[in-house]
Design a protein around this motif. Structure first.
Motif, mmCIF file in Angstrom:
data_model
loop_
_atom_site.group_PDB
_atom_site.id
_atom_site.type_symbol
_atom_site.label_atom_id
_atom_site.label_comp_id
_atom_site.label_asym_id
_atom_site.label_seq_id
_atom_site.Cartn_x
_atom_site.Cartn_y
_atom_site.Cartn_z
ATOM 1 N N ARG A 249 3.707 -6.776 6.944
ATOM 2 C CA ARG A 249 4.299 -7.968 6.341
ATOM 3 C C ARG A 249 3.264 -9.071 6.155
ATOM 4 O O ARG A 249 2.578 -9.476 7.089
ATOM 5 C CB ARG A 249 5.449 -8.476 7.184
ATOM 6 C CG ARG A 249 6.167 -9.606 6.490
ATOM 7 C CD ARG A 249 7.320 -10.103 7.308
ATOM 8 N NE ARG A 249 7.766 -11.349 6.744
ATOM 9 C CZ ARG A 249 8.998 -11.578 6.351
ATOM 10 N NH1 ARG A 249 9.905 -10.663 6.487
ATOM 11 N NH2 ARG A 249 9.315 -12.740 5.840
ATOM 12 N N SER B 2 7.537 -5.970 3.598
ATOM 13 C CA SER B 2 8.351 -5.140 4.482
ATOM 14 C C SER B 2 7.449 -4.136 5.186
ATOM 15 O O SER B 2 6.294 -3.956 4.809
ATOM 16 C CB SER B 2 9.433 -4.397 3.690
ATOM 17 O OG SER B 2 8.866 -3.330 2.947
ATOM 18 N N SER B 3 8.006 -3.490 6.164
ATOM 19 C CA SER B 3 7.341 -2.356 6.792
ATOM 20 C C SER B 3 7.651 -1.126 5.954
ATOM 21 O O SER B 3 8.521 -1.158 5.086
ATOM 22 C CB SER B 3 7.876 -2.156 8.205
ATOM 23 O OG SER B 3 7.600 -3.271 8.989
ATOM 24 N N ASP C 264 8.255 -2.670 0.306
ATOM 25 C CA ASP C 264 8.499 -3.703 -0.702
ATOM 26 C C ASP C 264 7.260 -4.558 -0.859
ATOM 27 O O ASP C 264 6.628 -4.938 0.132
ATOM 28 C CB ASP C 264 9.676 -4.585 -0.308
ATOM 29 C CG ASP C 264 10.992 -3.828 -0.310
ATOM 30 O OD1 ASP C 264 11.090 -2.797 -0.987
ATOM 31 O OD2 ASP C 264 11.925 -4.282 0.380
ATOM 32 N N ARG D 112 11.622 -8.478 -5.213
ATOM 33 C CA ARG D 112 10.843 -7.435 -4.532
ATOM 34 C C ARG D 112 10.741 -6.208 -5.423
ATOM 35 O O ARG D 112 11.646 -5.903 -6.180
ATOM 36 C CB ARG D 112 11.521 -7.039 -3.222
ATOM 37 C CG ARG D 112 11.564 -8.157 -2.226
ATOM 38 C CD ARG D 112 12.441 -7.786 -1.041
ATOM 39 N NE ARG D 112 12.497 -8.878 -0.099
ATOM 40 C CZ ARG D 112 12.152 -8.767 1.169
ATOM 41 N NH1 ARG D 112 11.722 -7.618 1.651
ATOM 42 N NH2 ARG D 112 12.226 -9.801 1.962
ATOM 43 N N THR E 203 9.937 -2.143 -4.935
ATOM 44 C CA THR E 203 9.739 -1.049 -3.988
ATOM 45 C C THR E 203 8.699 -0.103 -4.564
ATOM 46 O O THR E 203 8.772 0.272 -5.735
ATOM 47 C CB THR E 203 11.067 -0.315 -3.740
ATOM 48 O OG1 THR E 203 12.007 -1.254 -3.224
ATOM 49 C CG2 THR E 203 10.898 0.815 -2.750
#
Length: 93
Positions: free
Chosen positions: A30, A50-51, A63, A82, A84
């Motif tokens: 992050r 994100s992780s 993300d 975001r 992905t």
């Protein structure tokens, strides 16, 4: 770098070169700067938000947002859009 060039640089000289590292090898992501590998080439100035996680198909993803959106989010709390991205195509700077 020759000895003469090194003497002209102040303090510690030039910073060490950083090698990009695979996202899958990093313990925390992050806020980290990342590089995306796309068919059109590498995309820089991105941040992980994100992780890594498994998506519905079992693929490992995370993300990411643009660096501009990341800092806007940090200062204004305006949630960024975001994106992905598959983890095997992301590198940490």
């Amino acid at each position: 770098m020759s000895g003469q060039q090194a003497k002209r640089l102040p303090y510690f000289g030039a910073p060490p070169v950083r090698e990009p590292r695979r996202v899958l090898d990093e313990p925390s992501l992050r806020g980290r700067r990342v590089i995306l590998s796309t068919p059109e080439g590498f995309v820089y100035d991105m941040r992980a938000v994100s992780s890594t996680r498994q998506d519905a198909t079992g693929r490992t993803v995370l993300d990411v947002v643009t660096e501009e959106d990341y800092f806007r989010w940090m200062f204004t709390q305006a949630e960024p859009a975001r994106r992905t991205f598959p983890a095997e195509l992301v590198w940490v700077e």
